[in-house]
Design a protein around this motif. Structure first.
Motif, PDB file in Angstrom:
ATOM      1  N   UNK A 124      43.760  20.929  56.119  1.00 18.10           N
ATOM      2  CA  UNK A 124      44.800  20.995  55.002  1.00 18.10           C
ATOM      3  C   UNK A 124      44.957  22.466  54.635  1.00 18.10           C
ATOM      4  N   UNK A 125      45.580  22.982  53.713  1.00 20.36           N
ATOM      5  CA  UNK A 125      45.815  24.525  53.300  1.00 20.36           C
ATOM      6  C   UNK A 125      44.451  24.722  52.291  1.00 20.36           C
ATOM      7  N   UNK A 126      44.231  23.618  51.314  1.00 16.02           N
ATOM      8  CA  UNK A 126      43.123  23.899  50.542  1.00 16.02           C
ATOM      9  C   UNK A 126      41.830  23.964  51.421  1.00 16.02           C
ATOM     10  N   UNK A 127      41.807  23.230  52.209  1.00 12.10           N
ATOM     11  CA  UNK A 127      40.672  23.288  53.145  1.00 12.10           C
ATOM     12  C   UNK A 127      40.513  24.347  54.142  1.00 12.10           C
ATOM     13  N   UNK A 128      41.715  24.740  54.470  1.00 13.16           N
ATOM     14  CA  UNK A 128      41.610  25.988  55.680  1.00 13.16           C
ATOM     15  C   UNK A 128      41.123  27.384  54.821  1.00 13.16           C
ATOM     16  N   UNK A 129      41.461  27.565  53.588  1.00 13.67           N
ATOM     17  CA  UNK A 129      41.282  28.606  52.710  1.00 13.67           C
ATOM     18  C   UNK A 129      39.806  28.798  52.514  1.00 13.67           C
ATOM     19  N   UNK A 130      39.269  27.749  51.810  1.00 17.94           N
ATOM     20  CA  UNK A 130      38.001  27.702  51.570  1.00 17.94           C
ATOM     21  C   UNK A 130      36.938  27.537  52.737  1.00 17.94           C
ATOM     22  N   UNK A 131      37.068  26.981  53.722  1.00 23.37           N
ATOM     23  CA  UNK A 131      36.341  26.933  54.813  1.00 23.37           C
ATOM     24  C   UNK A 131      36.450  28.276  55.690  1.00 23.37           C
ATOM     25  N   UNK A 132      37.678  28.791  55.617  1.00 20.34           N
ATOM     26  CA  UNK A 132      37.565  30.251  56.367  1.00 20.34           C
ATOM     27  C   UNK A 132      36.925  31.050  55.844  1.00 20.34           C
TER      28      UNK A 132
ATOM     29  N   UNK B  24      50.102  21.717  61.696  1.00 18.56           N
ATOM     30  CA  UNK B  24      50.088  21.911  60.292  1.00 18.56           C
ATOM     31  C   UNK B  24      50.395  23.278  59.634  1.00 18.56           C
ATOM     32  N   UNK B  25      50.624  24.374  60.376  1.00 21.13           N
ATOM     33  CA  UNK B  25      50.731  25.506  59.740  1.00 21.13           C
ATOM     34  C   UNK B  25      51.974  25.404  58.708  1.00 21.13           C
ATOM     35  N   UNK B  26      52.913  24.789  58.939  1.00 20.84           N
ATOM     36  CA  UNK B  26      54.064  24.620  57.951  1.00 20.84           C
ATOM     37  C   UNK B  26      54.540  23.477  57.540  1.00 20.84           C
ATOM     38  N   UNK B  27      53.687  22.346  58.102  1.00 24.29           N
ATOM     39  CA  UNK B  27      54.050  20.783  57.677  1.00 24.29           C
ATOM     40  C   UNK B  27      53.155  20.660  56.587  1.00 24.29           C
ATOM     41  N   UNK B  28      52.243  21.039  56.577  1.00 23.33           N
ATOM     42  CA  UNK B  28      51.107  20.744  55.587  1.00 23.33           C
ATOM     43  C   UNK B  28      51.401  21.708  54.303  1.00 23.33           C
ATOM     44  N   UNK B  29      51.576  21.223  53.244  1.00 24.88           N
ATOM     45  CA  UNK B  29      51.800  21.925  51.833  1.00 24.88           C
ATOM     46  C   UNK B  29      51.073  21.179  50.837  1.00 24.88           C
ATOM     47  N   UNK B  30      50.328  21.766  49.861  1.00 27.94           N
ATOM     48  CA  UNK B  30      49.593  21.555  48.918  1.00 27.94           C
ATOM     49  C   UNK B  30      49.068  22.552  47.944  1.00 27.94           C
ATOM     50  N   UNK B  31      48.698  22.072  46.764  1.00 33.02           N
ATOM     51  CA  UNK B  31      48.302  23.182  45.679  1.00 33.02           C
ATOM     52  C   UNK B  31      47.062  24.032  46.357  1.00 33.02           C
ATOM     53  N   UNK B  32      46.995  25.107  46.203  1.00 32.10           N
ATOM     54  CA  UNK B  32      45.790  25.913  46.476  1.00 32.10           C
ATOM     55  C   UNK B  32      45.383  26.607  45.439  1.00 32.10           C
ATOM     56  N   UNK B  33      44.157  26.875  45.021  1.00 32.13           N
ATOM     57  CA  UNK B  33      43.834  27.925  44.049  1.00 32.13           C
ATOM     58  C   UNK B  33      44.096  29.274  44.695  1.00 32.13           C
ATOM     59  N   UNK B  34      44.404  30.284  43.785  1.00 33.19           N
ATOM     60  CA  UNK B  34      44.628  31.515  44.173  1.00 33.19           C
ATOM     61  C   UNK B  34      43.618  32.464  44.259  1.00 33.19           C
ATOM     62  N   UNK B  35      42.531  31.871  43.389  1.00 33.06           N
ATOM     63  CA  UNK B  35      41.165  32.754  43.394  1.00 33.06           C
ATOM     64  C   UNK B  35      40.299  32.675  44.746  1.00 33.06           C
TER      65      UNK B  35
ATOM     66  N   UNK C  59      51.493  26.285  45.229  1.00 31.10           N
ATOM     67  CA  UNK C  59      51.773  25.537  46.459  1.00 31.10           C
ATOM     68  C   UNK C  59      51.970  26.312  47.701  1.00 31.10           C
ATOM     69  N   UNK C  60      50.887  26.149  48.687  1.00 30.76           N
ATOM     70  CA  UNK C  60      50.856  26.925  49.940  1.00 30.76           C
ATOM     71  C   UNK C  60      51.011  26.265  51.096  1.00 30.76           C
ATOM     72  N   UNK C  61      51.656  26.434  52.223  1.00 30.21           N
ATOM     73  CA  UNK C  61      51.211  25.806  53.609  1.00 30.21           C
ATOM     74  C   UNK C  61      50.229  26.401  54.189  1.00 30.21           C
ATOM     75  N   UNK C  62      49.689  25.785  55.291  1.00 27.69           N
ATOM     76  CA  UNK C  62      48.492  26.077  55.834  1.00 27.69           C
ATOM     77  C   UNK C  62      48.449  27.534  56.084  1.00 27.69           C
ATOM     78  N   UNK C  63      49.546  27.921  56.955  1.00 24.66           N
ATOM     79  CA  UNK C  63      49.589  29.361  57.268  1.00 24.66           C
ATOM     80  C   UNK C  63      49.322  30.286  55.890  1.00 24.66           C
ATOM     81  N   UNK C  64      50.036  30.095  55.109  1.00 27.19           N
ATOM     82  CA  UNK C  64      49.990  30.818  54.033  1.00 27.19           C
ATOM     83  C   UNK C  64      48.501  31.090  53.417  1.00 27.19           C
ATOM     84  N   UNK C  65      47.963  29.824  53.250  1.00 29.34           N
ATOM     85  CA  UNK C  65      46.506  29.585  52.933  1.00 29.34           C
ATOM     86  C   UNK C  65      45.456  30.393  53.663  1.00 29.34           C
TER      87      UNK C  65
END
Length: 357
Positions: free
Chosen positions: A183-191, A209-220, A36-42
């Motif tokens: 979203x966090x999932x999108x942010x990591x994969x798109x970045x 959304x840096x801290x408001x948006x939270x979802x499950x994000x793959x760690x890989x 579980x990550x927020x967008x900033x952490x993703x």
């Protein structure tokens, strides 16, 4: 006259439920390797992976050495050293100019502009140098390893110097890509896709959304395709198109419209340049109607380009004029931000008007 609802509190309430956000984000079912990550952490995790997987990648900008004002680069300098993660002078033109040179030498340059509002001193470097580098050399040279990150959009209290949405300026420029995650999932994969893309990219991060948006994000390590829009809600009466933080507001309007018997199809554009015209066209030919919403001012906003393109492609299938629910043609206000923002109620009114045209 009743006081306008605070959009920051409304969005915070909307995204406070992780299950609601995951449902809106269309993320695959959770796997054991997800966290579980927020967008900033993703974003931070994506930068860690980029630096770990490519020793010729660098992160630089104002204050990134200690984590930046939003803490998206926390821990990078400690892990990878100050030779690869370092602060720059307070000079956006210099930051991007340095990034162009670094990328032209075969490196992955990840430049941070502290706020998208301050990207304009670097405008010449982006549109006259980075975007044209490959073209002017006849493909002998390029700066395709350049990614420019910038927090954009409303934050609830930023006013006219910390809340702007300047994406349309860059969508006018051939030679660069413009990407905005929702979203966090999108942010990591798109970045990660942007960093590894063979073209210079401007990556706008919705700081709301840096801290408001939270979802499950793959760690890989994973990447999401650029220039492919996504239908995140299927419908039959109206096509709705947006990007970034505005998707959450539009989703809320879609649910309220459904209670009135109106079926809305919601599309996240994700990449604005080059954008997925085919997916939007196919949806509009099915529904016969189109509504576009973004935070930037309505005049000259990217919604105007989408509207013009779809009218050209779908004129005979449209059953109503294309609707746009956007920011006002004023500098971004502070006290009157609730009146400026394209809220759920404004979108819902536009949905009713378009469907009943």
């Amino acid at each position: 006259m009743a006081a306008a609802a605070n959009p920051t509190k409304r969005l915070s309430k909307l995204l406070s439920s992780q299950s609601l956000f995951r449902r809106f984000s269309s993320t695959p079912e959770a796997q054991p390797t997800e966290k579980s990550l927020n967008l900033c952490s993703a974003v931070n995790q994506a930068l860690h992976i980029a630096l770990e997987s490519d020793p010729k990648s660098y992160v630089f900008g104002e204050d990134v050495g200690f984590g930046g004002v939003f803490r998206c680069t926390v821990g990078l300098a400690d892990r990878f050293g100050k030779a690869r993660v370092f602060n720059t002078p307070l000079c956006e033109q210099g930051i991007v100019g340095f990034g162009i040179g670094l990328a032209a030498m075969g490196n992955r340059a990840i430049a941070e502009i502290q706020f998208a509002d301050y990207i304009f001193p670097a405008f010449d470097q982006i549109v006259n140098e980075a975007a044209k580098f490959r073209y002017r050399s006849g493909n002998q040279f390029n700066c395709g390893g350049l990614t420019i990150r910038a927090p954009y959009g409303a934050v609830g209290h930023g006013g006219h110097y910390h809340s702007q949405s300047p994406e349309a300026f860059f969508c006018h420029v051939p030679g660069i890509k413009v990407v905005i995650p929702r979203s966090p999932y999108q942010a990591k994969g798109l970045l990660l896709s942007c960093i590894r893309d063979p073209n210079p990219v401007v990556f706008f991060e919705p700081k709301w959304l840096y801290r408001l948006a939270v979802e499950e994000v793959p760690e890989h390590d994973y990447m999401l395709p650029l220039s492919e829009a996504e239908v995140i809600r299927e419908g039959s009466d109206l096509t709705m198109v947006g990007w970034g933080a505005q998707l959450a507001i539009m989703q809320e309007a879609c649910r309220d419209a459904e209670k009135e018997g109106i079926s809305c199809e919601l599309i996240d554009l994700k990449t604005l340049l080059p954008w997925d015209k085919e997916m939007v066209e196919a949806s509009v030919k099915k529904t016969g109607r189109l509504l576009i919403s973004h935070e930037a001012p309505v005049t000259g906003g990217f919604g105007a380009e989408i509207s013009a393109s779809i009218v050209e492609r779908c004129f005979s299938r449209l059953e109503a004029p294309v609707a746009r629910v956007c920011g006002l043609d004023t500098p971004f206000p502070l006290v009157f931000e609730p009146f400026y923002m394209p809220t759920k109620n404004k979108i819902l009114d536009a949905i009713r008007s378009t469907v009943n045209y």
